[in-house]
Design a protein around this motif. Structure first.
Motif, mmCIF file in Angstrom:
data_model
loop_
_atom_site.group_PDB
_atom_site.id
_atom_site.type_symbol
_atom_site.label_atom_id
_atom_site.label_comp_id
_atom_site.label_asym_id
_atom_site.label_seq_id
_atom_site.Cartn_x
_atom_site.Cartn_y
_atom_site.Cartn_z
ATOM 1 N N ASP A 292 0.837 -1.196 0.000
ATOM 2 C CA ASP A 292 0.000 0.000 0.000
ATOM 3 C C ASP A 292 0.877 1.252 0.000
ATOM 4 N N ARG A 293 0.484 2.211 -0.797
ATOM 5 C CA ARG A 293 1.288 3.416 -0.958
ATOM 6 C C ARG A 293 1.346 4.242 0.314
ATOM 7 N N ARG A 294 0.429 4.000 1.263
ATOM 8 C CA ARG A 294 0.440 4.742 2.523
ATOM 9 C C ARG A 294 1.338 4.101 3.572
ATOM 10 N N ALA A 295 1.867 2.902 3.294
ATOM 11 C CA ALA A 295 2.771 2.227 4.241
ATOM 12 C C ALA A 295 4.192 2.738 4.001
ATOM 13 N N VAL A 296 4.403 3.972 4.422
ATOM 14 C CA VAL A 296 5.684 4.628 4.156
ATOM 15 C C VAL A 296 6.856 3.899 4.808
ATOM 16 N N PRO A 297 6.832 3.554 6.096
ATOM 17 C CA PRO A 297 8.005 2.889 6.701
ATOM 18 C C PRO A 297 8.361 1.557 6.023
ATOM 19 N N LEU A 302 12.314 -1.360 2.898
ATOM 20 C CA LEU A 302 12.576 -2.382 1.887
ATOM 21 C C LEU A 302 13.514 -1.865 0.802
ATOM 22 N N GLY A 303 13.299 -0.627 0.358
ATOM 23 C CA GLY A 303 14.186 -0.058 -0.660
ATOM 24 C C GLY A 303 15.608 0.108 -0.161
ATOM 25 N N ASN A 351 4.414 8.882 -3.525
ATOM 26 C CA ASN A 351 4.021 9.498 -2.251
ATOM 27 C C ASN A 351 3.726 10.978 -2.421
ATOM 28 N N SER A 352 4.518 11.656 -3.245
ATOM 29 C CA SER A 352 4.283 13.084 -3.453
ATOM 30 C C SER A 352 2.962 13.338 -4.169
ATOM 31 N N CYS A 385 -0.428 10.683 7.501
ATOM 32 C CA CYS A 385 -0.607 10.833 6.056
ATOM 33 C C CYS A 385 -2.072 11.050 5.753
ATOM 34 N N TYR A 386 -2.332 11.566 4.553
ATOM 35 C CA TYR A 386 -3.699 11.817 4.116
ATOM 36 C C TYR A 386 -4.344 10.530 3.684
ATOM 37 N N HIS A 387 -5.632 10.388 3.943
ATOM 38 C CA HIS A 387 -6.393 9.200 3.592
ATOM 39 C C HIS A 387 -7.261 9.470 2.381
ATOM 40 N N ASP A 388 -7.559 8.390 1.676
ATOM 41 C CA ASP A 388 -8.389 8.504 0.484
ATOM 42 C C ASP A 388 -9.824 8.743 0.927
#
Length: 467
Positions: A292-297, A302-303, A351-352, A385-388
């Motif tokens: 999910d794109r909102r799972a920033v950590p 992973l990267g 993310n941006s 973070c912002y939610h959909d």
């Protein structure tokens, strides 16, 4: 009585006047004893010579070969035609091959054949005489050296491994066991899918082609190898013998012999240690596209992990290779793989863009009820973070509809609780795919297909070119 006394008196006077007479007799007796002992010694000497005849063997062989009658500092037939010296080699082992030092180590038997009429001797049996290293310093032998050698030595366990055979007609066989470390000029542009051509070169140091002619004794059959020669990282594809000439501006042309061998690397070792780990790191980086794109950590960690692992693989490979100025085949593969891993930075763009879209949607739904806005702000404060909003509105409307249905069911009493649960499951099944797609950005959706296809195409081109 008187006569007897007079005889004794004159005898005493004579002894007193001639005292050296007795000494002379004693000396004569001692001379007789010495002469008898010398006669006995002379009788025993031939028997001792028969018992130990090897004491004078070296001296007798030198006399037989007329070593003292010739000047062996000069080559045979000095001033005439060059001396032909035949060579044959029996390779015992190739001890090591180093890519870092660009050299190899080889152990072999080197045999020389030539004719020196100064060493001819009469023989009725026509058998050769065999000598060890002690006679080498007293006769002429070819001064063969190894071109581009770093170090070499003659084995000396338990004595120097040198043998010299001389035949009655003057033919000489000179054999020795040597270990040589020499330079191999390697090309690493296709490493580790490369094939290396190495050679050991033999040449006379002092005698040019006008004095000494080197040649292979039996042509290509002059180079023999042990059947059990094997190396840990290479296949030995070919052994061959060749010859040529080399020119020095100060002394002229020289004969040179070559021991050539072709080496092909075992690729399976590098597949396990380099290529396969690099492939795994690239495929592991693709997992980020499905998170999910909102799972920033999760996506960031992973990267970073995959990038650091690729850096470790690159560092390990560089440490075990010589510092060459051109690109190797393994460098191409690892750097392209590192580029694929590094491109997970596309999440920064995802993310941006997600943040910008959420802000726009948040501004559009600002006229909703205060309770909804309060809940949204609390959710933003919770995970940062912002939610959909669209998804949450669908979920809110779904919960409102479900509550209205439950109230209607309680009031009317027609549908049962089981039927409401079935409807709820059907609704979730119909909308779960849409919810997943809406929770992932379009960049991630295309990356799931684009990255694997491009990497597969790269592998096809890479292995097709280098293998």
């Amino acid at each position: 009585m008187i006569l007897a006394s007079q005889l004794v008196f004159f005898t005493c006077i004579w002894i007193t006047l001639r005292p050296d007479a007795f000494a002379a007799s004693e000396i004569e007796k001692s001379h007789q004893r010495c002469s008898s002992s010398m006669k006995r010694t002379r009788k025993q000497e031939p028997r001792m010579r028969k018992d130990d005849s090897t004491k004078a063997w070296l001296l007798q062989s030198e006399q037989l070969l007329h070593i003292e009658d010739h000047d062996f500092a000069m080559r045979p037939g000095f001033g005439g035609s060059p001396v032909p010296v035949g060579i044959d080699v029996q390779v015992e082992s190739i001890d090591s091959i180093s890519e870092v030092n660009m050299d190899f180590t080889m152990t072999f038997y080197l045999r020389h054949y030539w004719k020196d009429e100064r060493l001819s001797f009469p023989s009725t049996t026509n058998k050769s005489m065999t000598f060890d290293h002690r006679l080498i310093k007293k006769i002429w032998v070819p001064d063969i050296f190894f071109v581009h050698s770093k170090r070499s030595f003659i084995h000396a366990t338990t004595v120097e491994n040198i043998v010299l055979c001389i035949y009655p007609d003057g033919n000489v066989l000179f054999s020795l066991r040597i270990t040589v470390s020499a330079i191999c000029f390697m090309d690493f542009s296709r490493f580790p899918l490369d094939t290396q051509n190495c050679s050991l070169e033999l040449e006379s140091y002092a005698y040019n082609e006008e004095d000494l002619m080197l040649y292979w004794k039996q042509g290509n059959k002059s180079l023999n190898t042990d059947e059990h020669i094997s190396l840990s990282q290479f296949f030995i594809e070919e052994f061959s013998a060749s010859s040529g000439f080399t020119f020095y501006s100060s002394t002229g042309w020289y004969n040179r012999l070559f021991i050539n061998f072709v080496l092909r690397k075992h690729i399976f070792f590098f597949v396990l240690q380099t290529y396969f780990p690099a492939m795994l790191m690239v495929m592991l980086s693709w997992v980020s596209f499905w998170i999910d794109r909102r799972a920033v950590p999760t996506r960031v960690s992973l990267g970073i992990t995959t990038v650091l692992t690729m850096s470790t693989i690159l560092s390990g490979m560089s440490a075990s290779m010589p510092q060459v100025s051109y690109i190797k085949a393994v460098d191409v593969y690892l750097w392209v793989s590192s580029l694929f891993v590094f491109l997970v930075i596309e999440y920064a763009a995802v993310n941006s863009l997600t943040t910008v879209e959420d802000r726009e949607q948040f501004n559009k739904i600002g006229k909703l009820s205060g309770m909804y806005n309060i809940d949204r702000v609390q959710a933003m404060a919770f995970d940062g973070c912002y939610h959909d909003s669209k998804t949450e509105m669908d979920q809110t409307s779904f919960s409102l509809h479900s509550e209205e249905d439950s109230v209607r069911e309680r009031s009317t009493g027609s549908p049962s609780t089981d039927s409401s649960q079935i409807k709820r499951r059907q609704y979730l099944r119909g909308h779960v795919g849409r919810i997943i797609l809406e929770n992932n950005h379009v960049i991630d959706t295309y990356s799931r297909i684009f990255f694997p296809i491009v990497y597969i195409i790269f592998n096809l081109f890479y292995w097709g070119i280098y293998v």
